[in-house]
Design a protein around this motif. Structure first.
Motif, mmCIF file in Angstrom:
data_model
loop_
_atom_site.group_PDB
_atom_site.id
_atom_site.type_symbol
_atom_site.label_atom_id
_atom_site.label_comp_id
_atom_site.label_asym_id
_atom_site.label_seq_id
_atom_site.Cartn_x
_atom_site.Cartn_y
_atom_site.Cartn_z
ATOM 1 N N GLY A 1 0.857 -1.244 0.080
ATOM 2 C CA GLY A 1 0.093 0.007 0.036
ATOM 3 C C GLY A 1 0.832 1.260 -0.018
ATOM 4 N N ASN A 2 2.034 1.238 0.409
ATOM 5 C CA ASN A 2 2.736 2.509 0.799
ATOM 6 C C ASN A 2 3.477 3.060 -0.519
ATOM 7 N N ILE A 3 3.353 2.389 -1.418
ATOM 8 C CA ILE A 3 4.263 3.097 -2.888
ATOM 9 C C ILE A 3 3.018 3.963 -3.352
ATOM 10 N N VAL A 4 1.738 4.236 -2.874
ATOM 11 C CA VAL A 4 0.978 5.024 -3.583
ATOM 12 C C VAL A 4 0.730 6.403 -2.324
ATOM 13 N N PRO A 5 0.939 7.649 -2.689
ATOM 14 C CA PRO A 5 1.239 8.247 -4.247
ATOM 15 C C PRO A 5 2.707 7.973 -4.419
ATOM 16 N N ALA A 6 3.071 8.615 -5.602
ATOM 17 C CA ALA A 6 4.285 8.761 -6.343
ATOM 18 C C ALA A 6 5.162 9.466 -5.233
ATOM 19 N N TYR A 7 6.399 9.025 -5.267
ATOM 20 C CA TYR A 7 7.512 9.490 -4.453
ATOM 21 C C TYR A 7 7.976 10.703 -5.089
ATOM 22 N N THR A 8 7.348 11.689 -4.953
ATOM 23 C CA THR A 8 7.765 13.108 -5.443
ATOM 24 C C THR A 8 7.320 14.286 -4.248
ATOM 25 N N ASP A 9 7.770 15.354 -4.430
ATOM 26 C CA ASP A 9 7.451 16.538 -3.698
ATOM 27 C C ASP A 9 5.788 16.844 -3.991
ATOM 28 N N SER B 1 1.774 -7.762 8.675
ATOM 29 C CA SER B 1 1.556 -7.522 7.061
ATOM 30 C C SER B 1 0.167 -6.499 7.079
ATOM 31 N N TYR B 2 0.064 -5.696 6.088
ATOM 32 C CA TYR B 2 -1.111 -4.820 6.158
ATOM 33 C C TYR B 2 -1.687 -5.374 4.718
ATOM 34 N N GLY B 3 -1.123 -6.340 4.084
ATOM 35 C CA GLY B 3 -1.730 -6.831 2.825
ATOM 36 C C GLY B 3 -1.226 -6.443 1.886
ATOM 37 N N ALA B 4 -1.585 -7.102 0.484
ATOM 38 C CA ALA B 4 -1.176 -6.853 -0.773
ATOM 39 C C ALA B 4 -2.260 -6.212 -1.332
ATOM 40 N N ALA B 5 -1.848 -5.251 -2.330
ATOM 41 C CA ALA B 5 -3.064 -4.408 -3.043
ATOM 42 C C ALA B 5 -3.545 -5.016 -4.300
ATOM 43 N N VAL B 6 -4.402 -6.222 -3.905
ATOM 44 C CA VAL B 6 -4.805 -6.986 -4.888
ATOM 45 C C VAL B 6 -6.499 -6.776 -5.067
ATOM 46 N N ALA B 7 -7.348 -7.217 -6.002
ATOM 47 C CA ALA B 7 -8.626 -7.197 -6.126
ATOM 48 C C ALA B 7 -9.368 -7.080 -4.692
ATOM 49 N N GLU B 8 -9.180 -7.929 -3.795
ATOM 50 C CA GLU B 8 -10.076 -8.010 -2.681
ATOM 51 C C GLU B 8 -9.544 -7.282 -1.707
ATOM 52 N N PRO C 1 -7.982 -3.679 -2.240
ATOM 53 C CA PRO C 1 -7.524 -2.692 -2.906
ATOM 54 C C PRO C 1 -7.050 -1.356 -2.144
ATOM 55 N N ARG C 2 -6.000 -0.556 -2.465
ATOM 56 C CA ARG C 2 -5.622 0.626 -1.740
ATOM 57 C C ARG C 2 -6.793 1.672 -1.574
ATOM 58 N N ASN C 3 -6.558 2.662 -0.760
ATOM 59 C CA ASN C 3 -7.851 3.797 -0.468
ATOM 60 C C ASN C 3 -6.848 4.694 -1.300
ATOM 61 N N VAL C 4 -7.751 5.183 -2.271
ATOM 62 C CA VAL C 4 -6.969 6.185 -3.165
ATOM 63 C C VAL C 4 -8.193 7.319 -3.382
ATOM 64 N N PRO C 5 -7.860 8.435 -3.485
ATOM 65 C CA PRO C 5 -8.688 9.638 -3.342
ATOM 66 C C PRO C 5 -9.229 9.664 -4.837
ATOM 67 N N ALA C 6 -10.912 9.989 -4.710
ATOM 68 C CA ALA C 6 -11.560 10.113 -5.862
ATOM 69 C C ALA C 6 -11.440 11.602 -6.271
ATOM 70 N N GLY C 7 -11.469 12.009 -7.607
ATOM 71 C CA GLY C 7 -11.527 13.050 -7.875
ATOM 72 C C GLY C 7 -10.423 14.145 -7.944
ATOM 73 N N ALA D 1 -2.983 4.224 -8.305
ATOM 74 C CA ALA D 1 -3.281 2.828 -8.546
ATOM 75 C C ALA D 1 -3.960 2.215 -7.288
ATOM 76 N N ALA D 2 -4.889 1.798 -7.467
ATOM 77 C CA ALA D 2 -5.813 1.064 -6.274
ATOM 78 C C ALA D 2 -5.383 -0.464 -6.244
ATOM 79 N N THR D 3 -4.646 -1.029 -7.231
ATOM 80 C CA THR D 3 -4.178 -2.521 -6.998
ATOM 81 C C THR D 3 -2.775 -2.713 -7.827
ATOM 82 N N GLY D 4 -2.256 -3.765 -7.590
ATOM 83 C CA GLY D 4 -0.975 -3.777 -8.519
ATOM 84 C C GLY D 4 0.218 -3.016 -8.295
ATOM 85 N N ASN D 5 1.286 -3.251 -8.865
ATOM 86 C CA ASN D 5 2.279 -2.194 -8.933
ATOM 87 C C ASN D 5 2.099 -1.057 -9.636
ATOM 88 N N PRO D 6 2.051 0.097 -9.270
ATOM 89 C CA PRO D 6 1.717 1.227 -10.099
ATOM 90 C C PRO D 6 2.895 1.480 -10.859
#
Length: 557
Positions: free
Chosen positions: A380-388, A459-466, A468-474, A480-485
């Protein structure tokens, strides 16, 4: 009178060089004489240098003996006096183990000694080594079991590479030394833990592993090694997450000295005071490179502050400021800001580029880079991108602030855009990292193996279909809610992948029952990963994955 029970830690090894190594230990008394005895007959002696840790404290959330939630011993952060002792043992012969022991004399003349362990200087080239790859201990439930199984499986290792998040709160002394639950950092790493793990109504006590008394420890800074703004009133947990950008602190007082800026932004003082690590001219102990046998290990400082994902009005989060703070910049969190720049052209980037082009790196048989934040992961911790974070302030027609939110442009991810191309061009073979509390690995087209082996204690789990990461809408950016972004697909374990509930092999381990560790064997040129099922304390450790370093990508599974 002599006793073996009152050192705060066993001794551990740091800074191995060609003919020397440092021995470090801690006490809760200043004492009058601290020594290392060593040699075949323990007949040689070196006097240690003593320093006092400057920021170690306890508070109402410390798990110390006698303290309960209803009856706290520490109602606010309280200084805890701890002394560090370090001696340099010289004139050693590479690859030759030497017995040693440490002793400290209390103010009343009582002598306190350790047991006898073994030390060596840095290994010679071509000496086969077994190196433990581990991260994200954080006093988690399975950490002691994990390290106990390391020793049972491979014996005494030759070094430990730790990819960050050693504890949860670095200024909380008990998390390093004597947390009352029995799983503090040093006890687990020294086989002195006393952690009771209950699974399926069966209780098992794990002691951890006797590792760093015999093998040097090399670490990197994770987000849990960085304390935020200093206070003797607010809880240590609050201070961890109250990290403030250095540039923002400078705006609050443009005439402030370095001490004021550190106290009003963030610091890694306790981490740096506890360990003796190689130093770079540019980054000191924060980022460095070292040769250890056939390995050239490069350790950048790549981590950012952790913020909650929530979009609630009271969230000082990744994506927004709290409504109550909108007109108070001193209370802003500034999103998930980066502690040490790694963007192309920064001081650290230039250091990394120079190090990857050094003769020491080019000539090394194994070229390894270790940092904390993942370049590739299902976690989960790879989202959002590693940037300022890009701050966006929304105002009404009167100019009053209505909202503050943060975007993280994916095409500006500094690890993927700036760092990875450097690593590919330099022929890096392994990038080792943590942060997301799982095991998964990746292989890119240039032959770099990316390994995250941080499912040590939970573990906090893997971001798979069942899950998904909590990502902001709008928001403007895609999160990316799932997988390796960042594109790469995870590699399936080569020996014994675990199965999901449908009996299908999965490419990761993200379990609160299976604990994972990995071993780099420089003699065989392999990285092997193992898991242990804590639900079955009498079961065997299972080797489930292995790959070779230096083999062309097209020949890898």
């Amino acid at each position: 009178m002599t006793t073996h029970s009152q050192l705060l830690t066993d001794p551990f090894l740091q800074m191995p060089a060609e003919n020397s190594v440092r021995v470090v230990w801690f006490t809760e008394f200043a004492g009058s004489r601290h020594t290392v005895i060593y040699g075949k007959n323990l007949d040689q002696e070196v006097i240690a240098t003593t320093t006092q840790l400057s920021r170690t404290r306890e508070d109402s959330r410390s798990q110390v003996k006698g303290q309960t939630k209803d009856n706290p011993i520490f109602t606010q952060p309280t200084r805890r006096n701890i002394w560090r002792h370090e001696a340099k043992i010289e004139n050693l012969i590479p690859d030759k183990k030497v017995p040693y022991s440490v002793a400290s004399v209390r103010e009343n003349g009582e002598k306190v000694e350790s047991a006898v362990f073994t030390l060596t200087p840095a290994p010679s080239a071509k000496q086969p080594l077994k190196i433990l790859l581990t991260s994200d201990h954080q006093l988690m439930p399975m950490t002691a079991a994990n390290l106990e199984k390391v020793v049972e499986t491979v014996g005494k290792v030759d070094a430990v590479f730790h990819a960050g998040d050693l504890v949860n709160i670095p200024d909380r002394a008990s998390e390093w030394f004597d947390d009352d639950r029995g799983g503090a950092f040093f006890p687990c790493m020294q086989g002195r833990a006393n952690y009771e793990l209950e699974k399926n109504n069966v209780k098992t006590v794990y002691k951890g592993g006797e590792l760093i008394q015999h093998a040097p420890l090399f670490t990197t800074i994770g987000n849990h090694e960085v304390m935020g703004r200093f206070s003797m009133e607010s809880s240590l947990n609050e201070q961890l997450y109250d990290a403030y950008p250095r540039t923002a602190a400078q705006q609050l007082d443009q005439n402030a000295d370095e001490t004021w800026l550190k106290n009003n932004s963030f610091n890694t003082d306790t981490y740096e005071e506890i360990f003796s690590l190689p130093e770079s001219n540019e980054g000191g102990e924060k980022y460095y490179a070292v040769t250890f046998g056939d390995v050239r290990l490069v350790v950048p400082f790549i981590t950012n502050v952790w913020r909650v994902e929530s979009l609630n009005a009271d969230a000082k989060g990744r994506y927004r400021e709290r409504e109550q703070d909108l007109n108070n910049p001193a209370a802003w969190g500034y999103g998930q800001h980066i502690f040490e720049p790694i963007v192309k052209g920064s001081v650290q980037y230039n250091w990394l580029e120079k190090e990857l082009n050094s003769s020491e790196f080019k000539q090394a048989k194994y070229k390894i880079v270790m940092f904390h934040h993942p370049p590739h992961t299902l976690g989960g911790n790879i989202v959002p991108a590693y940037t300022d974070p890009v701050q966006m302030i929304e105002r009404n027609s009167s100019g009053n602030i209505q909202a503050i939110r943060y975007e993280y442009p994916k095409d500006a991810d500094y690890i993927i855009r700036d760092v990875v191309p450097l690593l590919e061009a330099a022929g890096v073979q392994l990038v080792f990292y943590g942060h997301s509390h799982l095991w998964n690995r990746f292989l890119d087209s240039q032959g770099i193996h990316f390994l995250e082996t941080s499912n040590v204690g939970n573990s906090y789990g893997a971001a798979v279909a069942e899950n998904p990461r909590n990502v902001p809408a709008g928001y403007q950016e895609e999160y990316a809610a799932t997988g390796n972004p960042n594109g790469l697909e995870p590699v399936m374990p080569t020996i014994a992948p675990i199965l999901d509930e449908n009996g299908k092999s999965v490419s990761y381990i993200a379990s609160n029952d299976l604990t994972v560790f990995s071993i780099l064997d420089t003699g065989a040129g392999t990285v092997s990963s193992y898991y242990f099922d804590t639900r079955l304390p009498q079961s065997n450790v299972v080797k489930f994955d292995e790959f070779k370093l230096g083999v062309p990508a097209r020949n890898q599974k």
